[in-house]
Design a protein around this motif. Structure first.
Motif, mmCIF file in Angstrom:
data_model
loop_
_atom_site.group_PDB
_atom_site.id
_atom_site.type_symbol
_atom_site.label_atom_id
_atom_site.label_comp_id
_atom_site.label_asym_id
_atom_site.label_seq_id
_atom_site.Cartn_x
_atom_site.Cartn_y
_atom_site.Cartn_z
ATOM 1 N N LEU A 198 27.781 27.783 38.318
ATOM 2 C CA LEU A 198 27.462 29.171 38.003
ATOM 3 C C LEU A 198 28.726 29.977 37.703
ATOM 4 C CD1 LEU A 198 24.837 31.213 38.267
ATOM 5 C CD2 LEU A 198 26.213 32.083 40.148
ATOM 6 N N LEU A 199 29.779 29.722 38.472
ATOM 7 C CA LEU A 199 31.048 30.442 38.266
ATOM 8 C C LEU A 199 31.607 30.127 36.886
ATOM 9 C CD1 LEU A 199 33.098 32.277 39.791
ATOM 10 C CD2 LEU A 199 34.330 30.204 40.421
ATOM 11 N N ARG A 200 31.499 28.869 36.476
ATOM 12 C CA ARG A 200 31.963 28.489 35.130
ATOM 13 C C ARG A 200 31.188 29.242 34.058
ATOM 14 N NH1 ARG A 200 31.735 23.305 37.225
ATOM 15 N NH2 ARG A 200 33.782 22.800 38.096
ATOM 16 N N THR A 201 29.865 29.330 34.222
ATOM 17 C CA THR A 201 29.040 30.069 33.255
ATOM 18 C C THR A 201 29.444 31.548 33.233
ATOM 19 O OG1 THR A 201 27.267 28.637 34.034
ATOM 20 C CG2 THR A 201 26.636 30.391 32.518
ATOM 21 N N MET A 202 29.703 32.074 34.446
ATOM 22 C CA MET A 202 30.072 33.495 34.583
ATOM 23 C C MET A 202 31.336 33.828 33.797
ATOM 24 S SD MET A 202 29.870 34.801 38.546
ATOM 25 C CE MET A 202 31.331 35.865 38.513
ATOM 26 N N VAL A 203 32.326 32.952 33.869
ATOM 27 C CA VAL A 203 33.641 33.302 33.310
ATOM 28 C C VAL A 203 33.871 32.757 31.902
ATOM 29 C CG1 VAL A 203 34.689 33.520 35.591
ATOM 30 C CG2 VAL A 203 34.870 31.335 34.374
ATOM 31 N N LYS A 204 32.936 31.920 31.409
ATOM 32 C CA LYS A 204 33.268 31.237 30.150
ATOM 33 C C LYS A 204 33.363 32.186 28.949
ATOM 34 C CE LYS A 204 28.764 29.220 28.700
ATOM 35 N NZ LYS A 204 28.156 30.502 28.404
ATOM 36 N N ASP A 205 32.611 33.292 28.966
ATOM 37 C CA ASP A 205 32.685 34.235 27.841
ATOM 38 C C ASP A 205 33.545 35.461 28.146
ATOM 39 O OD1 ASP A 205 30.999 32.640 26.295
ATOM 40 O OD2 ASP A 205 29.207 33.504 27.229
ATOM 41 N N GLU A 206 34.296 35.372 29.226
ATOM 42 C CA GLU A 206 35.120 36.528 29.586
ATOM 43 C C GLU A 206 36.335 36.615 28.667
ATOM 44 O OE1 GLU A 206 34.733 39.060 32.057
ATOM 45 O OE2 GLU A 206 32.723 38.236 31.815
ATOM 46 N N PRO A 207 36.618 37.818 28.139
ATOM 47 C CA PRO A 207 37.813 37.963 27.292
ATOM 48 C C PRO A 207 39.093 37.957 28.136
ATOM 49 C CG PRO A 207 36.752 40.082 27.603
ATOM 50 C CD PRO A 207 35.891 39.075 28.314
ATOM 51 N N ALA A 208 40.206 37.665 27.483
ATOM 52 C CA ALA A 208 41.492 37.563 28.189
ATOM 53 C C ALA A 208 41.906 38.896 28.804
ATOM 54 C CB ALA A 208 42.563 37.061 27.225
ATOM 55 N N ASP A 209 41.392 40.016 28.282
ATOM 56 C CA ASP A 209 41.750 41.312 28.871
ATOM 57 C C ASP A 209 40.637 41.869 29.768
ATOM 58 O OD1 ASP A 209 39.910 41.831 26.907
ATOM 59 O OD2 ASP A 209 40.975 43.561 26.052
ATOM 60 N N GLY A 210 39.658 41.037 30.103
ATOM 61 C CA GLY A 210 38.570 41.484 30.997
ATOM 62 C C GLY A 210 39.004 41.436 32.443
ATOM 63 N N PRO A 211 38.215 42.049 33.336
ATOM 64 C CA PRO A 211 38.622 42.120 34.748
ATOM 65 C C PRO A 211 38.766 40.754 35.438
ATOM 66 C CG PRO A 211 36.387 43.030 34.442
ATOM 67 C CD PRO A 211 36.956 42.793 33.092
ATOM 68 N N PHE A 212 37.940 39.776 35.071
ATOM 69 C CA PHE A 212 38.032 38.474 35.741
ATOM 70 C C PHE A 212 39.331 37.758 35.360
ATOM 71 C CE2 PHE A 212 33.095 38.177 35.968
ATOM 72 C CZ PHE A 212 33.105 39.058 37.028
ATOM 73 N N ALA A 213 39.638 37.779 34.042
ATOM 74 C CA ALA A 213 40.859 37.105 33.585
ATOM 75 C C ALA A 213 42.098 37.800 34.139
ATOM 76 C CB ALA A 213 40.900 37.093 32.055
ATOM 77 N N GLU A 214 42.041 39.114 34.198
ATOM 78 C CA GLU A 214 43.198 39.865 34.715
ATOM 79 C C GLU A 214 43.459 39.509 36.176
ATOM 80 O OE1 GLU A 214 43.478 44.214 33.815
ATOM 81 O OE2 GLU A 214 44.158 44.304 35.894
ATOM 82 N N LEU A 215 42.384 39.441 36.956
ATOM 83 C CA LEU A 215 42.537 39.073 38.372
ATOM 84 C C LEU A 215 43.120 37.671 38.506
ATOM 85 C CD1 LEU A 215 42.012 39.640 41.431
ATOM 86 C CD2 LEU A 215 39.802 38.506 41.114
ATOM 87 N N ALA A 216 42.573 36.728 37.745
ATOM 88 C CA ALA A 216 43.050 35.346 37.817
ATOM 89 C C ALA A 216 44.545 35.292 37.500
ATOM 90 C CB ALA A 216 42.246 34.459 36.868
ATOM 91 N N GLY A 217 44.945 36.011 36.456
ATOM 92 C CA GLY A 217 46.354 36.040 36.075
ATOM 93 C C GLY A 217 47.238 36.593 37.186
ATOM 94 N N ARG A 218 46.791 37.687 37.781
ATOM 95 C CA ARG A 218 47.581 38.309 38.842
ATOM 96 C C ARG A 218 47.667 37.411 40.075
ATOM 97 N NH1 ARG A 218 48.429 44.113 39.053
ATOM 98 N NH2 ARG A 218 48.070 45.002 37.001
ATOM 99 N N LEU A 219 46.563 36.745 40.391
ATOM 100 C CA LEU A 219 46.569 35.860 41.558
ATOM 101 C C LEU A 219 47.484 34.657 41.322
ATOM 102 C CD1 LEU A 219 42.840 35.923 42.771
ATOM 103 C CD2 LEU A 219 44.831 37.013 43.836
ATOM 104 N N MET A 220 47.483 34.155 40.091
ATOM 105 C CA MET A 220 48.366 33.037 39.755
ATOM 106 C C MET A 220 49.823 33.440 39.944
ATOM 107 S SD MET A 220 46.699 30.315 38.955
ATOM 108 C CE MET A 220 45.056 29.781 38.480
ATOM 109 N N SER A 221 50.168 34.640 39.470
ATOM 110 C CA SER A 221 51.569 35.051 39.585
ATOM 111 C C SER A 221 51.919 35.367 41.043
ATOM 112 C CB SER A 221 51.888 36.217 38.647
ATOM 113 O OG SER A 221 51.379 37.411 39.169
ATOM 114 N N LEU A 222 50.927 35.804 41.813
ATOM 115 C CA LEU A 222 51.153 36.043 43.242
ATOM 116 C C LEU A 222 51.409 34.719 43.967
ATOM 117 C CD1 LEU A 222 50.861 38.735 44.944
ATOM 118 C CD2 LEU A 222 48.612 37.926 45.621
ATOM 119 N N ALA A 223 50.668 33.679 43.566
ATOM 120 C CA ALA A 223 50.767 32.382 44.238
ATOM 121 C C ALA A 223 52.089 31.675 43.925
ATOM 122 C CB ALA A 223 49.587 31.494 43.831
ATOM 123 N N SER A 224 52.678 31.999 42.768
ATOM 124 C CA SER A 224 53.892 31.260 42.366
ATOM 125 C C SER A 224 55.161 31.933 42.870
ATOM 126 C CB SER A 224 53.925 31.101 40.851
ATOM 127 O OG SER A 224 54.042 32.379 40.251
#
Lengths: 221, 221
Positions: B195-221
């Protein structure tokens, strides 16, 4: 029996009954019968069902709050998991009463009842801050901790409604949910990011936080 | 004015007053005065303050539930963000009344009031499932959606208590919280992962889900 002893016995009997069935459905007659005394004698100690309910709720609140106490030793994730396990023990023991109270039971709207529920939430909040090593929480941390406490309440209520997910899974999930809510906040706030780093720095590779991070990484790839 | 017209006017006047101050503090005299009619005439239309409060709450509940309606078009994250914005509009407009109700207001314990609050939660739940393209939710999805709804309520209540965090930040945070809770569940359950894959598959790179993922990745590194 002395007055105080009899009162304590009645509170124990009432709490037992209020825990197993919705307090709405428990009558003073039943409490009297379970305590082996007459109905008028119950009224001698408690003016009505509400005051007995409030006394039982007070005892349950103190019991629950005492289960939040956890030594400040070892990794945070494991501490939190032990507390969640004791929280679900409590919810399990008092299921119908817990549901009725939190969904708007017979005494909701009573300021005594509301104050007791709030005192348990406050005890949980204070414990969480102490484990995070924080005395004065900035607004974003306060939001994460308080909203996570409400998430724990609603998760427990949903679990009680049919018990369709094993409780051990939910205990771990709530530990993970805390980390996830903190991470979302940390993604946008440097103070929260700093706190998150402190939170996870002593976590072992087999602890709940590291396990979640590993699983999320493999999910993302 | 006709009977129904007068009733509707009184409901509107009462809702306005109950929204601005805790309903406990609003008297029938005040409602009568704001409506420009006598106190006995108010009682002619509503037998007491509780029935007027319940009618006002019914109107507010329908108003809030109607704000959850969102076209099934475009990325999910953006849809959810628009709904959160309208939810905070509502909370902002009805602040003191919303707090009093959710914290245990004058009519809590009234089965009518509880049923109205539950109907709004159910409307939110049904809307969420429809946007996720699900008709029958498995237990883990139901838990994520229902517990997130309660998280939105508690976040709004904490916001109202001092408004120490900008509401736009919280609207976005709740969208992120939903993704985070879904991700925690997906980390341990293959259906939720799907379900999560379906949820995020059409999300644009500037949408809230992608932005969060990006920020979390940079936080983790």
């Amino acid at each position: 029996m002395g007055v105080e002893e009899r009162r304590q016995q009645l509170i124990g009997v009432a709490l037992e009954l209020f825990s197993r069935r919705s307090p709405d459905e428990v009558s003073i007659d039943e409490i009297a019968s379970a305590a082996g005394i007459s109905r008028p004698l119950v009224y001698h100690y408690f003016p009505g069902k509400l005051s007995l309910y409030e006394a039982a709720l007070k005892r349950a609140s103190e019991d629950l709050a005492s289960r939040f106490a956890e030594p400040h030793e070892g990794p945070l994730g494991a501490r939190l998991l032990r507390v969640m396990c004791r929280f679900f023990d409590f919810v399990d023991e008092h299921g119908p009463g817990f549901s009725a109270l939190m969904r708007g039971g017979p005494a909701v709207g009573s300021s005594t009842t509301n104050a007791l529920v709030d005192s348990v939430r406050q005890a949980a909040y204070v414990q969480m801050l102490s484990h995070l090593g924080v005395t004065e929480a900035p607004p974003r941390l306060e939001l994460v901790v308080r909203s996570w406490i409400s998430l724990a309440e609603s998760t427990a209520l949903i679990w009680l409604d049919g018990r369709r997910i094993p409780r051990a899974e939910l205990e771990l999930q709530l530990v993970h949910d805390f980390a996830a809510l903190a991470a979302v906040s940390a993604a946008y706030d440097t103070d929260m990011a700093e706190l998150l780093r402190t939170m996870v720095k002593d976590e072992p590779a087999d602890g709940p936080f590291a396990e979640l991070a590993g699983r999320l990484m493999s999910l993302a790839s």
